[in-house]
Design an enzyme around this catalytic site. Sequence first.
Site, PDB file in Angstrom:
ATOM      1  N   LYS A  42      -1.436  -9.370   2.596  1.00 31.84           N
ATOM      2  CA  LYS A  42      -0.730  -8.943   3.820  1.00 31.84           C
ATOM      3  C   LYS A  42      -1.629  -7.973   4.577  1.00 31.84           C
ATOM      4  O   LYS A  42      -2.272  -7.127   3.941  1.00 31.84           O
ATOM      5  CB  LYS A  42       0.602  -8.271   3.476  1.00 31.84           C
ATOM      6  CG  LYS A  42       1.337  -7.710   4.707  1.00 31.84           C
ATOM      7  CD  LYS A  42       2.767  -7.337   4.422  1.00 31.84           C
ATOM      8  CE  LYS A  42       2.971  -5.964   3.854  1.00 31.84           C
ATOM      9  NZ  LYS A  42       2.442  -4.843   4.672  1.00 31.84           N
ATOM     10  N   GLU A  95       8.700  -4.371  10.802  1.00 30.48           N
ATOM     11  CA  GLU A  95       9.158  -3.079  10.281  1.00 30.48           C
ATOM     12  C   GLU A  95       9.694  -2.204  11.414  1.00 30.48           C
ATOM     13  O   GLU A  95       9.016  -1.965  12.418  1.00 30.48           O
ATOM     14  CB  GLU A  95       8.008  -2.371   9.542  1.00 30.48           C
ATOM     15  CG  GLU A  95       8.435  -1.022   8.978  1.00 30.48           C
ATOM     16  CD  GLU A  95       7.486  -0.453   7.933  1.00 30.48           C
ATOM     17  OE1 GLU A  95       6.511  -1.122   7.547  1.00 30.48           O
ATOM     18  OE2 GLU A  95       7.741   0.685   7.496  1.00 30.48           O
ATOM     19  N   ASP A 102      -1.110  -6.094  -0.431  1.00 31.06           N
ATOM     20  CA  ASP A 102      -1.505  -5.459   0.830  1.00 31.06           C
ATOM     21  C   ASP A 102      -3.006  -5.204   0.824  1.00 31.06           C
ATOM     22  O   ASP A 102      -3.559  -4.742  -0.179  1.00 31.06           O
ATOM     23  CB  ASP A 102      -0.811  -4.097   0.957  1.00 31.06           C
ATOM     24  CG  ASP A 102       0.292  -4.092   1.999  1.00 31.06           C
ATOM     25  OD1 ASP A 102       0.273  -4.947   2.907  1.00 31.06           O
ATOM     26  OD2 ASP A 102       1.180  -3.227   1.887  1.00 31.06           O
ATOM     27  N   ASP A 115       0.847  -1.204   0.000  1.00 33.68           N
ATOM     28  CA  ASP A 115       0.000   0.000   0.000  1.00 33.68           C
ATOM     29  C   ASP A 115       0.879   1.250   0.000  1.00 33.68           C
ATOM     30  O   ASP A 115       0.374   2.376  -0.089  1.00 33.68           O
ATOM     31  CB  ASP A 115      -1.018  -0.006   1.142  1.00 33.68           C
ATOM     32  CG  ASP A 115      -0.384  -0.099   2.517  1.00 33.68           C
ATOM     33  OD1 ASP A 115       0.852  -0.229   2.602  1.00 33.68           O
ATOM     34  OD2 ASP A 115      -1.127  -0.038   3.514  1.00 33.68           O
ATOM     35  N   SER A 116       2.215   1.047   0.030  1.00 31.22           N
ATOM     36  CA  SER A 116       3.155   2.148  -0.208  1.00 31.22           C
ATOM     37  C   SER A 116       2.973   2.714  -1.615  1.00 31.22           C
ATOM     38  O   SER A 116       3.522   3.760  -1.936  1.00 31.22           O
ATOM     39  CB  SER A 116       4.599   1.678  -0.013  1.00 31.22           C
ATOM     40  OG  SER A 116       4.838   0.493  -0.751  1.00 31.22           O
ATOM     41  N   GLU A 161      -1.852  -5.544   8.402  1.00 31.26           N
ATOM     42  CA  GLU A 161      -1.125  -5.001   9.545  1.00 31.26           C
ATOM     43  C   GLU A 161      -1.879  -5.330  10.841  1.00 31.26           C
ATOM     44  O   GLU A 161      -3.114  -5.366  10.844  1.00 31.26           O
ATOM     45  CB  GLU A 161      -0.996  -3.469   9.413  1.00 31.26           C
ATOM     46  CG  GLU A 161      -0.140  -3.049   8.223  1.00 31.26           C
ATOM     47  CD  GLU A 161       0.019  -1.532   8.101  1.00 31.26           C
ATOM     48  OE1 GLU A 161      -0.425  -0.786   9.006  1.00 31.26           O
ATOM     49  OE2 GLU A 161       0.601  -1.099   7.099  1.00 31.26           O
TER      50      GLU A 161
HETATM   51  O1  KIV Z   1       3.494  -1.135   1.746  1.00 33.43           O
HETATM   52  C1  KIV Z   1       4.655  -1.552   1.786  1.00 33.43           C
HETATM   53  O2  KIV Z   1       5.497  -1.278   0.910  1.00 33.43           O
HETATM   54  C2  KIV Z   1       5.040  -2.400   2.909  1.00 33.43           C
HETATM   55  C3  KIV Z   1       6.489  -2.764   3.039  1.00 33.43           C
HETATM   56  C4  KIV Z   1       7.265  -1.611   3.531  1.00 33.43           C
HETATM   57  C5  KIV Z   1       6.682  -3.945   3.895  1.00 33.43           C
HETATM   58  O3  KIV Z   1       4.219  -2.761   3.690  1.00 33.43           O
END
Ligand code: KIV
Length: 283
Positions: free
Chosen positions: A132, A201, A102, A62-63, A134
């Site tokens: 993924k 992280e 994510d 989600d980055s 959180e």
């Molecule tokens: O969104 C992302 O890029 C991440 C990584 C930093 C693990 O969650």
Amino acid sequence: MEQGKPGAAYHGNAERAARRVTTRTVHDMKVRGEKISMITAYDYTFAALFDQAGVDILLVGDSVSNVVQGNETTIPVTLDEMIYHARIVARGASEHALVLCDMPFMSYQANAEEGFRNAGRIMKETGAGGVKIEGGKRVAPLVKMMSEAGIPVMGHLGLTPQSIHQFGTYQTRGTTEDEANSILHDAKVLEEAGAFALVLEKVPAALAERVTKSLSIATIGIGAGPHCDGQVLVMHDMLGLSEEFNPRFVRRYAHLAEEVRKAARSYKTDIQSGSFPSEKESY
Ligand code: KIV
């Protein structure tokens, strides 16, 4: 593969599937002490390049909200946008890598049922091999539902950017004994709930080592030191495309921002001088 025989295409797919990284590969790598490589990807072209380079896991992070959409946080990116990016990444990673997507903010926080349905959408609409999320014990019921339904789940502990407004900073997590114990406890709860791996992280290396040694599932670190079972970096950081972001955990493997500016300047100069296109580049 014999051409024209019934089932030939199926067998071709089976051979390809046998070469692909799966959650089982990730587990076996941990057991063998073989380090796992993970990198973020957001589009077809880079996914294909990372796949050809043999990177084990491509994370559609989600980055994307920060590095592609230009937002300050990961909060704004939507589920539909994540599905779009995961679909084009999965298309690029056609040979080797396990693709994970994510789940964005508020696609699973309201309740486990909604999270479960949204994870189902990701799996059905993208070709990704897992998701993924959180969080620790709060998301354990969802992790259990997903893993029991055959949706591989990677957890994410330590600095969890979707909670930035709750914490207010991007500082290292797990620096006090209480916080470290709570991360260790959450890691065990996620493992018990069925997560196949988890991201750690921005936590102290010693804590990441403790967590890694106490779990049978793989840990993937980012700013978590060398003792994790694998490492992940955001592609824009490791390729030197994001020049402003300079935390100590980022290693630059290329300086593409300057390369891109150089190429664009030369292109503009050649157009202005009339040297592009040449006769050879014309019909
Ligand atoms: O969104 C992302 O890029 C991440 C990584 C930093 C693990 O969650």
